[in-house]
Design a protein around this motif. Structure first.
Motif, short mmCIF file in Angstrom:
data_model
loop_
_atom_site.label_atom_id
_atom_site.label_comp_id
_atom_site.label_asym_id
_atom_site.label_seq_id
_atom_site.Cartn_x
_atom_site.Cartn_y
_atom_site.Cartn_z
N VAL A 6 0.87 -1.18 0.00
CA VAL A 6 0.00 0.00 0.00
C VAL A 6 0.90 1.22 0.00
CG1 VAL A 6 -1.81 1.27 1.21
CG2 VAL A 6 -1.76 -1.24 1.31
N VAL A 7 0.67 2.12 -0.95
CA VAL A 7 1.49 3.32 -1.05
C VAL A 7 0.55 4.52 -1.19
CG1 VAL A 7 1.76 3.09 -3.56
CG2 VAL A 7 3.44 4.37 -2.26
N GLY A 8 0.94 5.59 -0.53
CA GLY A 8 0.16 6.82 -0.64
C GLY A 8 0.65 7.67 -1.78
N THR A 9 -0.16 8.62 -2.19
CA THR A 9 0.25 9.57 -3.20
C THR A 9 -0.17 10.95 -2.75
OG1 THR A 9 0.16 10.18 -5.53
CG2 THR A 9 -1.83 9.20 -4.60
N ARG A 10 0.77 11.89 -2.85
CA ARG A 10 0.50 13.25 -2.43
C ARG A 10 0.69 14.26 -3.55
NH1 ARG A 10 4.30 13.76 2.69
NH2 ARG A 10 5.76 13.24 1.07
N GLY A 11 1.03 13.79 -4.73
CA GLY A 11 1.26 14.70 -5.83
C GLY A 11 2.53 15.51 -5.67
N ARG A 12 3.55 14.93 -5.04
CA ARG A 12 4.82 15.63 -4.88
C ARG A 12 5.49 15.80 -6.24
NH1 ARG A 12 8.49 13.55 -0.12
NH2 ARG A 12 9.61 15.37 -0.83
N GLY A 13 6.42 16.71 -6.30
CA GLY A 13 7.15 16.93 -7.53
C GLY A 13 6.50 17.98 -8.41
N GLY A 14 5.55 18.74 -7.87
CA GLY A 14 4.97 19.82 -8.63
C GLY A 14 3.74 19.45 -9.44
N PHE A 15 3.30 18.22 -9.35
CA PHE A 15 2.13 17.78 -10.12
C PHE A 15 0.99 17.43 -9.17
CE2 PHE A 15 5.86 16.72 -12.70
CZ PHE A 15 5.55 17.42 -13.86
N ASP A 16 0.47 18.45 -8.48
CA ASP A 16 -0.56 18.22 -7.46
C ASP A 16 -1.79 17.52 -8.01
OD1 ASP A 16 1.02 19.36 -5.55
OD2 ASP A 16 0.13 21.35 -5.73
N GLY A 17 -2.10 17.72 -9.28
CA GLY A 17 -3.31 17.13 -9.84
C GLY A 17 -3.15 15.69 -10.26
N LEU A 18 -1.93 15.17 -10.25
CA LEU A 18 -1.73 13.79 -10.66
C LEU A 18 -2.41 12.85 -9.69
CD1 LEU A 18 1.97 13.36 -11.84
CD2 LEU A 18 -0.10 13.15 -13.18
N HIS B 39 6.20 -2.90 -11.37
CA HIS B 39 7.31 -3.79 -11.03
C HIS B 39 7.12 -4.64 -9.78
CE1 HIS B 39 9.66 -1.96 -14.20
NE2 HIS B 39 9.32 -0.77 -13.74
N ALA B 40 6.14 -4.37 -8.97
CA ALA B 40 5.97 -5.13 -7.72
C ALA B 40 5.53 -6.57 -8.01
CB ALA B 40 4.96 -4.45 -6.81
N PRO B 41 6.04 -7.52 -7.23
CA PRO B 41 5.68 -8.92 -7.41
C PRO B 41 4.37 -9.30 -6.72
CG PRO B 41 7.31 -8.73 -5.69
CD PRO B 41 7.09 -7.34 -6.22
N CYS B 42 3.64 -8.31 -6.22
CA CYS B 42 2.39 -8.57 -5.51
C CYS B 42 1.40 -7.45 -5.85
CB CYS B 42 2.64 -8.63 -4.00
SG CYS B 42 3.25 -7.08 -3.31
N PRO B 43 0.16 -7.58 -5.44
CA PRO B 43 -0.80 -6.49 -5.68
C PRO B 43 -0.36 -5.19 -5.00
CG PRO B 43 -1.95 -8.49 -5.01
CD PRO B 43 -0.47 -8.74 -4.80
N VAL B 44 -0.74 -4.07 -5.61
CA VAL B 44 -0.40 -2.75 -5.10
C VAL B 44 -1.68 -1.94 -4.98
CG1 VAL B 44 0.84 -0.59 -5.57
CG2 VAL B 44 1.87 -2.79 -6.19
N ALA B 45 -1.86 -1.29 -3.84
CA ALA B 45 -2.98 -0.36 -3.63
C ALA B 45 -2.38 1.04 -3.50
CB ALA B 45 -3.77 -0.72 -2.38
N VAL B 46 -2.84 1.96 -4.33
CA VAL B 46 -2.39 3.35 -4.25
C VAL B 46 -3.51 4.14 -3.61
CG1 VAL B 46 -1.58 5.35 -5.54
CG2 VAL B 46 -1.00 3.04 -6.33
N VAL B 47 -3.21 4.77 -2.48
CA VAL B 47 -4.22 5.46 -1.69
C VAL B 47 -3.95 6.96 -1.72
CG1 VAL B 47 -5.27 5.65 0.59
CG2 VAL B 47 -4.41 3.44 -0.21
N ARG B 48 -4.92 7.72 -2.17
CA ARG B 48 -4.78 9.18 -2.22
C ARG B 48 -4.98 9.72 -0.81
NH1 ARG B 48 -3.29 13.07 -5.71
NH2 ARG B 48 -4.47 14.98 -5.51
N MET B 49 -4.08 10.56 -0.38
CA MET B 49 -4.17 11.15 0.95
C MET B 49 -5.21 12.27 0.94
SD MET B 49 -0.23 11.18 2.14
CE MET B 49 -0.61 11.54 3.83
N THR B 50 -5.93 12.40 2.04
CA THR B 50 -6.92 13.47 2.15
C THR B 50 -6.21 14.79 2.46
OG1 THR B 50 -7.26 12.98 4.47
CG2 THR B 50 -8.74 11.91 2.90
N PRO B 51 -6.81 15.92 2.11
CA PRO B 51 -6.16 17.22 2.34
C PRO B 51 -5.79 17.50 3.79
CG PRO B 51 -8.09 17.47 0.94
CD PRO B 51 -8.09 16.06 1.43
N ASP B 52 -6.51 16.93 4.74
CA ASP B 52 -6.22 17.22 6.15
C ASP B 52 -5.08 16.38 6.71
OD1 ASP B 52 -7.84 14.92 5.95
OD2 ASP B 52 -8.57 15.18 7.99
N ARG B 53 -4.45 15.52 5.94
CA ARG B 53 -3.37 14.66 6.42
C ARG B 53 -2.08 15.13 5.92
NH1 ARG B 53 -3.60 9.31 8.42
NH2 ARG B 53 -4.33 10.12 10.34
#
Length: 115
Positions: A77-89, A101-115
């Motif tokens: 499980v990995v979060g995404t915050r839109g770092r690197g100047g691409f907030d809308g990504l 590339h991961a050898p297992c399932p991956v969940a990408v979780v968007r962080m809420t604005p208050d976190r």
């Protein structure tokens, strides 16, 4: 439910070097990384006391660190915050790399604005 360990990985890399890093600088950065992970996990252990939590702080690029921990994992499980100047990504570079590339399932979780 699955009696699986939860491995929380926080990776950090050195800022752009202006010269050789002093051991005390590396130790201070390691300490900050340890504190950051502890802050992010605060309260969750009490909320889910039956889940065995393993904390890992690694000095490595996030994609590489998470891929090495993905070996044998049931899910990454990995979060995404839109770092690197691409907030809308919707998907950051680390999440995208893991999806490909991961050898297992991956969940990408968007962080809420208050976190």
């Amino acid at each position: 439910m699955h009696d699986a360990d939860l491995v929380a990985v926080h990776s950090w890399t050195d800022p752009l070097p202006l010269g050789p890093a002093e051991p005390s600088d590396i130790e201070a950065a390691q300490q900050r990384a340890d504190e950051t992970l502890a802050e992010r996990l605060a309260g969750w252990q009490e909320k889910y006391p039956d889940v065995r939590l393993i904390r890992e702080v690694v000095r490595d690029h996030p994609s590489r660190a998470l891929l090495s921990h993905a070996e044998g994992a049931r899910l990454v499980v990995v979060g995404t915050r839109g770092r690197g100047g691409f907030d809308g990504l919707v998907l950051g570079s680390t999440g995208q790399h893991l999806l490909h590339h991961a050898p297992c399932p991956v969940a990408v979780v968007r962080m809420t604005p208050d976190r």
